[in-house]
Design a protein around this motif. Structure first.
Motif, PDB file in Angstrom:
ATOM      1  N   GLY A 123       2.631  11.342  -5.092  1.00 14.68           N
ATOM      2  CA  GLY A 123       3.551  10.439  -4.403  1.00 14.68           C
ATOM      3  C   GLY A 123       4.456  11.169  -3.438  1.00 14.68           C
ATOM      4  O   GLY A 123       4.741  10.692  -2.336  1.00 14.68           O
ATOM      5  N   ALA A 268       4.428   2.808   5.689  1.00 14.45           N
ATOM      6  CA  ALA A 268       3.493   2.433   4.638  1.00 14.45           C
ATOM      7  C   ALA A 268       3.248   3.599   3.686  1.00 14.45           C
ATOM      8  O   ALA A 268       3.174   3.418   2.458  1.00 14.45           O
ATOM      9  N   LEU A 269       3.126   4.819   4.232  1.00 10.12           N
ATOM     10  CA  LEU A 269       2.905   5.990   3.379  1.00 10.12           C
ATOM     11  C   LEU A 269       4.125   6.288   2.508  1.00 10.12           C
ATOM     12  O   LEU A 269       3.984   6.697   1.354  1.00 10.12           O
ATOM     13  N   LEU A 272       4.008   3.716  -0.217  1.00  5.22           N
ATOM     14  CA  LEU A 272       2.886   4.016  -1.096  1.00  5.22           C
ATOM     15  C   LEU A 272       3.192   5.226  -1.982  1.00  5.22           C
ATOM     16  O   LEU A 272       2.880   5.243  -3.172  1.00  5.22           O
ATOM     17  N   ALA A 276       3.350   5.030  -5.950  1.00  6.15           N
ATOM     18  CA  ALA A 276       2.435   5.904  -6.685  1.00  6.15           C
ATOM     19  C   ALA A 276       3.195   6.815  -7.635  1.00  6.15           C
ATOM     20  O   ALA A 276       2.786   7.029  -8.784  1.00  6.15           O
TER      21      ALA A 276
END
Length: 300
Positions: A123, A268-269, A272, A276
């Protein structure tokens, strides 16, 4: 209080804080940075103290100490954000401050020597990649506003961890009220030194201060320690990860801010990576079974 109710309270707090970037932008048009922070937290403290004055009579030395410390950390958080917002967008600020969720386990590893789970490493890598896409320009330089928002996320992570420790031994309501008063007091001193303290002179300025003081501060920072007592710091950080979504929504809806395609990919990353880091780390691994035991279980 049940954990679900506590987490719903934290979700409301997160929505308030997502809107705060827009209101801070509005307030900075007519007020200095420390002046804005002093008015925001000063108003919140006055309202909360007037409403819960009987409860405040039971303040002990431990709660006072933690209130002063949390107030200092809040000052660090919002000093970085308010100065950062002068040179970055509300959307960028929201996504970068959400890195708090990555910093919480990092601090636990570095300071408290806890082990790092692979999902948290994964992450963190995703989030750092997202930061690069979100903030680096063509010359591979990060803007000062973006850097300050990242520093703000670090202050936020420490604030969450200290709050998690403080609520175990302190009155949560008094703790929430005191941190507002100390943050406002620290900011007022800095405003008197570096600025000229003043009240807002425009309707947007007053709107910003009232929204920041009542919703984002009085409600938000009193509800946070109360709710956080019934959930974990990690789950608190995960809920706070929705803050940039609210910040981007309010920025787009009210002032038409939009990210570039590179910015959307980076955002978005970041999200995410945050999800995560938190969710994958909570999935229990399947226990390792000897081959013979596996066969017998399959035969049952």
């Amino acid at each position: 209080m049940k954990p679900l109710k506590a987490e719903l309270m934290l979700l409301v707090v997160t929505m308030f804080w997502g809107s705060s970037y827009l209101f801070m932008k509005m307030g900075l048009d007519t007020l200095g940075e420390f002046n804005l922070i002093a008015l925001r937290f000063g108003l919140a403290f006055i309202l909360a103290a007037a409403l819960f004055h009987k409860r405040l009579r039971r303040i002990d030395a431990r709660t006072l100490k933690y209130g002063a410390l949390l107030g200092f950390l809040l000052l660090g958080v919002f000093t970085c954000i308010t100065f950062g917002l002068k040179t970055t967008t509300t959307s960028n600020a929201g996504f970068l401050v959400a890195l708090t969720v990555i910093f919480v386990p990092m601090i636990e590893v570095l300071v408290f020597k806890k082990k790092t789970a692979p999902p948290q490493i994964f992450g963190a890598v995703l989030a750092i990649t997202g930061i690069g896409l979100l903030t680096l320009n063509a010359s591979l330089h990060i803007g000062p506003g973006d850097l300050l928002c990242i520093l703000s996320a670090l202050f936020y992570a420490v604030q969450i961890l200290v709050t998690g420790k403080a609520v175990k031994t302190c009155d949560t309501l008094n703790l929430g009220i005191l941190q507002l008063g100390f943050a406002g007091g620290y900011a007022l001193v800095l405003s008197a030194i570096f600025e000229t303290p003043a009240l807002p002179s425009t309707l947007p300025g007053w709107t910003a201060i009232l929204a920041l003081g009542i919703l984002c501060s009085a409600c938000g920072f009193i509800m946070q320690p109360i709710a956080q007592k019934y959930t974990s710091p990690a789950r608190t950080g995960l809920i706070f990860a929705l803050e940039p979504v609210f910040a981007a929504f309010f920025g787009y809806w009210f002032v038409g801010e939009q990210l570039s395609m590179q910015g959307y990919a980076g955002a978005a990353l970041v999200l995410l990576g945050i999800v995560a880091s938190e969710l994958l780390g909570k999935i229990p691994a399947a226990p390792h079974l000897p081959r013979g035991l596996k066969k017998r279980r399959a035969d049952l």
